[in-house]
Design a protein around this motif. Structure first.
Motif, PDB file in Angstrom:
ATOM      1  N   TYR A   1       0.872  -1.174   0.000  1.00 26.03           N
ATOM      2  CA  TYR A   1       0.000   0.000   0.000  1.00 26.03           C
ATOM      3  C   TYR A   1       0.906   1.220   0.000  1.00 26.03           C
ATOM      4  O   TYR A   1       2.107   1.128   0.282  1.00 26.03           O
ATOM      5  CB  TYR A   1      -0.921   0.011   1.223  1.00 26.03           C
ATOM      6  N   SER A   2       0.348   2.375  -0.305  1.00 28.49           N
ATOM      7  CA  SER A   2       1.164   3.588  -0.325  1.00 28.49           C
ATOM      8  C   SER A   2       1.072   4.299   1.027  1.00 28.49           C
ATOM      9  O   SER A   2       0.056   4.213   1.727  1.00 28.49           O
ATOM     10  CB  SER A   2       0.709   4.538  -1.431  1.00 28.49           C
ATOM     11  N   VAL A   3       2.150   4.972   1.398  1.00 30.38           N
ATOM     12  CA  VAL A   3       2.224   5.726   2.652  1.00 30.38           C
ATOM     13  C   VAL A   3       2.681   7.137   2.325  1.00 30.38           C
ATOM     14  O   VAL A   3       3.672   7.329   1.617  1.00 30.38           O
ATOM     15  CB  VAL A   3       3.214   5.082   3.644  1.00 30.38           C
ATOM     16  N   ASN A   4       1.949   8.126   2.846  1.00 30.01           N
ATOM     17  CA  ASN A   4       2.327   9.508   2.631  1.00 30.01           C
ATOM     18  C   ASN A   4       2.057  10.304   3.904  1.00 30.01           C
ATOM     19  O   ASN A   4       1.315   9.858   4.781  1.00 30.01           O
ATOM     20  CB  ASN A   4       1.550  10.110   1.463  1.00 30.01           C
ATOM     21  N   TYR A   5       2.679  11.459   4.027  1.00 24.43           N
ATOM     22  CA  TYR A   5       2.459  12.308   5.186  1.00 24.43           C
ATOM     23  C   TYR A   5       2.387  13.764   4.736  1.00 24.43           C
ATOM     24  O   TYR A   5       2.952  14.157   3.712  1.00 24.43           O
ATOM     25  CB  TYR A   5       3.556  12.118   6.226  1.00 24.43           C
ATOM     26  N   LEU A   6       1.659  14.580   5.486  1.00 19.31           N
ATOM     27  CA  LEU A   6       1.500  15.991   5.177  1.00 19.31           C
ATOM     28  C   LEU A   6       1.665  16.807   6.455  1.00 19.31           C
ATOM     29  O   LEU A   6       1.160  16.424   7.507  1.00 19.31           O
ATOM     30  CB  LEU A   6       0.125  16.289   4.576  1.00 19.31           C
ATOM     31  N   GLN A   7       2.379  17.914   6.336  1.00 22.19           N
ATOM     32  CA  GLN A   7       2.484  18.860   7.432  1.00 22.19           C
ATOM     33  C   GLN A   7       2.095  20.256   6.934  1.00 22.19           C
ATOM     34  O   GLN A   7       1.494  20.353   5.854  1.00 22.19           O
ATOM     35  CB  GLN A   7       3.878  18.828   8.051  1.00 22.19           C
ATOM     36  N   LYS A   8       2.331  21.288   7.706  1.00 25.77           N
ATOM     37  CA  LYS A   8       1.738  22.597   7.455  1.00 25.77           C
ATOM     38  C   LYS A   8       1.788  23.052   5.994  1.00 25.77           C
ATOM     39  O   LYS A   8       0.725  23.360   5.419  1.00 25.77           O
ATOM     40  CB  LYS A   8       2.390  23.645   8.362  1.00 25.77           C
ATOM     41  N   PRO A   9       2.962  23.113   5.332  1.00 29.21           N
ATOM     42  CA  PRO A   9       2.967  23.604   3.945  1.00 29.21           C
ATOM     43  C   PRO A   9       2.129  22.726   3.005  1.00 29.21           C
ATOM     44  O   PRO A   9       1.436  23.253   2.119  1.00 29.21           O
ATOM     45  CB  PRO A   9       4.456  23.551   3.553  1.00 29.21           C
ATOM     46  N   ASP A  10       2.184  21.404   3.209  1.00 29.78           N
ATOM     47  CA  ASP A  10       1.431  20.484   2.348  1.00 29.78           C
ATOM     48  C   ASP A  10      -0.074  20.648   2.556  1.00 29.78           C
ATOM     49  O   ASP A  10      -0.857  20.619   1.606  1.00 29.78           O
ATOM     50  CB  ASP A  10       1.827  19.033   2.657  1.00 29.78           C
ATOM     51  N   ILE A  11      -0.477  20.823   3.811  1.00 31.17           N
ATOM     52  CA  ILE A  11      -1.907  20.955   4.114  1.00 31.17           C
ATOM     53  C   ILE A  11      -2.453  22.254   3.548  1.00 31.17           C
ATOM     54  O   ILE A  11      -3.547  22.281   2.957  1.00 31.17           O
ATOM     55  CB  ILE A  11      -2.136  20.860   5.635  1.00 31.17           C
ATOM     56  N   LEU A  12      -1.698  23.331   3.695  1.00 34.01           N
ATOM     57  CA  LEU A  12      -2.149  24.613   3.141  1.00 34.01           C
ATOM     58  C   LEU A  12      -2.198  24.567   1.616  1.00 34.01           C
ATOM     59  O   LEU A  12      -3.072  25.181   0.994  1.00 34.01           O
ATOM     60  CB  LEU A  12      -1.233  25.738   3.614  1.00 34.01           C
ATOM     61  N   ALA A  13      -1.276  23.807   1.013  1.00 36.01           N
ATOM     62  CA  ALA A  13      -1.314  23.642  -0.445  1.00 36.01           C
ATOM     63  C   ALA A  13      -2.558  22.877  -0.871  1.00 36.01           C
ATOM     64  O   ALA A  13      -3.193  23.200  -1.889  1.00 36.01           O
ATOM     65  CB  ALA A  13      -0.049  22.926  -0.921  1.00 36.01           C
ATOM     66  N   LYS A  14      -2.925  21.858  -0.096  1.00 39.19           N
ATOM     67  CA  LYS A  14      -4.159  21.118  -0.390  1.00 39.19           C
ATOM     68  C   LYS A  14      -5.373  22.044  -0.306  1.00 39.19           C
ATOM     69  O   LYS A  14      -6.280  21.995  -1.146  1.00 39.19           O
ATOM     70  CB  LYS A  14      -4.327  19.972   0.607  1.00 39.19           C
ATOM     71  N   ALA A  15      -5.391  22.896   0.726  1.00 40.33           N
ATOM     72  CA  ALA A  15      -6.513  23.824   0.890  1.00 40.33           C
ATOM     73  C   ALA A  15      -6.593  24.796  -0.282  1.00 40.33           C
ATOM     74  O   ALA A  15      -7.688  25.122  -0.765  1.00 40.33           O
ATOM     75  CB  ALA A  15      -6.372  24.592   2.198  1.00 40.33           C
ATOM     76  N   ALA A  16      -5.427  25.243  -0.773  1.00 37.93           N
ATOM     77  CA  ALA A  16      -5.402  26.196  -1.896  1.00 37.93           C
ATOM     78  C   ALA A  16      -5.970  25.571  -3.165  1.00 37.93           C
ATOM     79  O   ALA A  16      -6.535  26.273  -4.010  1.00 37.93           O
ATOM     80  CB  ALA A  16      -3.974  26.681  -2.135  1.00 37.93           C
TER      81      ALA A  16
END
Length: 485
Positions: free
Chosen positions: A450-465
């Motif tokens: 299976y795939s594993v990924n992680y997100l922190q502040k810059p990644d989360i804000l990019a998702k929101a954008a």
């Protein structure tokens, strides 16, 4: 002659006092002689001792053991002659079949510290577990035997009520501290006064509550419990009234300001509380109409989060806007739960089906596992763990996440959605420690099943954008990232 075994086999189970009366009546003997015969009864007649009033036992026939009738009679016997057990069952039933293990003592009329003449709360819980009345729903929650509470608990609704309770108790702390009812800095949750646990306690230095000993002030105490999300009757409040009565009888010098937070009361319960001198903390009367509506919206949104975030996501935006306006930053301790909704809001814009706060069982004999957000696509299941903290996730948690949590949930996923690929994501508003990132990077590059990924502040804000919804980005920045570097 009618024997004890014949009566018990017919009745299946009953209290020893009732059995003695039936035996005396059937055989024309004195009640004391009948009681002695009951005491001497042997298998297939069995007894449960130590919980019931007047030194009674619960008597049952071996053929009825652990049956539906057995548990029906046991519950009725608790209500007749073991109120300290009955109130715990009532509390779990009131909370729709689940109770937080740390909170159950709040709803008990038994002390958590030893008081002469009163059975300790933990002794009772151990006995109820031994009797298969009480069991683990998961690591943090108790539930009732399936015969006693046959409906599957609604975990989403339970989580919604828990979140609302946290918010209300936090605001009780703020409100009572600001007007001087209780010392704000010394107020604590799920804490003990006079040997009994309450949802919130705080020392009170109000005139009339303080006594002086050698010139040193001895405070009274604000003690509060909370009942919301169900019909609150005299049966529901019995634990609270009895708890206060025992404290007043065993600790005559203590001065209490008792408060019960409710969102509705039956008239008889209202009168009983008033008679006992309890301050009735109606949500609407304490905090106003807007706040009351906010609590209702919060409960409805979390209970139906998957559907709302998929079909009417703007309700989430409205809820978060109202929360930040009305509670003015008092929801910091709720960020973890509310972050699940934020992640769900993002995925609700993309996936075909969404679930929030799901519990799964990889195998019948294995422990339940939590899925914060599950997003289904045509060919993929995306399972997201949400950490809405202002501090970084450490390597110990990442080791458990990668080595224990993911394999267990993947086992469930392969049985439930065998045709779909599986993708795991770990979202953390507070980021990750350096060692945690090393482990996650290694897993992301090496894991094949299976795939594993992680997100922190810059990644989360990019998702929101990506969503091009400025209000959502604002909520993330103002609420979840305000204290994050």
């Amino acid at each position: 002659m009618t024997t004890i075994e014949a009566i018990v086999e017919k009745k299946k189970a009953l209290l020893s006092g009732e059995l003695a009366h039936l035996l005396a009546e059937a055989n024309g003997i004195e009640i004391n002689a009948a009681r002695k015969r009951v005491e001497r009864a042997k298998s297939p007649v069995h007894k449960i001792k130590g919980l019931f009033a007047d030194n009674q036992s619960f008597v049952y026939h071996s053929s009825a053991y652990n049956s539906g009738t057995y548990f029906d009679e046991l519950v009725q016997s608790f209500e007749k002659a073991a109120t300290r057990c009955a109130v715990l069952l009532e509390a779990i039933d009131y909370h729709h079949g689940l109770i937080d293990k740390n909170e159950l003592a709040n709803y008990a009329m038994s002390p958590v510290h030893n008081i002469i003449g009163h059975m300790n709360f933990y002794t009772i819980v151990d006995k109820l577990i031994e009797l298969n009345v009480l069991s683990d729903y998961d690591d943090n929650l108790y539930t009732l035997n399936g015969y006693i509470s046959p409906a599957e608990p609604n975990i989403s609704h339970f989580k919604a009520i828990q979140l609302a309770k946290k918010l209300l108790l936090q605001n009780l702390k703020t409100w009572s501290g600001h007007i001087g009812l209780g010392s704000f800095n010394a107020g604590t949750f799920d804490s003990v006064v006079a040997g009994f646990q309450f949802a919130y306690t705080a020392p009170s230095y109000l005139h009339g509550f303080v006594k002086y000993k050698d010139g040193v002030p001895q405070p009274g105490f604000l003690v509060a419990d909370i009942l919301i999300g169900n019909v609150t009757s005299t049966k529901s409040i019995h634990f609270f009234l009895q708890k206060l009565a025992v404290i007043r009888a065993s600790n005559k010098g203590i001065r209490l300001l008792p408060v019960l937070i409710v969102d509705g009361l039956e008239p008889e319960a209202f009168q009983a509380l008033r008679k006992a001198g309890v301050m009735i903390g109606s949500v609407k009367e304490l905090f106003g109409d807007n706040y009351n509506e906010l609590i209702k919206d919060l409960i409805a949104t979390i209970t139906n989060a998957g559907t709302i975030l998929k079909k009417d996501p703007e309700k989430y935006i409205h809820l978060m806007t109202q929360l930040t306006k009305l509670v003015d930053g008092k929801t910091n301790n709720l960020k973890g739960e509310l972050f699940e909704l934020a992640v769900g809001y993002y995925y609700g814009q993309h996936c075909q089906f969404l679930e929030i706060g799901k519990k799964v069982v990889p195998e019948p004999w294995e422990k339940k596992r939590d899925i914060d957000v599950m997003a289904l696509y045509q060919d993929e299941v995306r399972i997201v763990e949400c950490k809405g903290y202002n501090y970084p996730v450490d390597v110990d948690y990442v080791d458990r996440y990668l080595g224990e949590i993911l394999p267990a949930i993947f086992k469930w996923q392969k049985k439930t959605f065998p045709e779909k690929k599986c993708a795991f994501e770990l979202w953390s508003t507070g980021g990750f420690t350096a060692k945690a990132l090393e482990k996650l990077d290694e897993a992301r590059s090496k894991t094949k099943k299976y795939s594993v990924n992680y997100l922190q502040k810059p990644d989360i804000l990019a998702k929101a954008a990506e969503l091009k919804t400025s209000k959502f980005s604002e909520i993330l920045k103002e609420y979840f990232f305000k204290d994050v570097a």
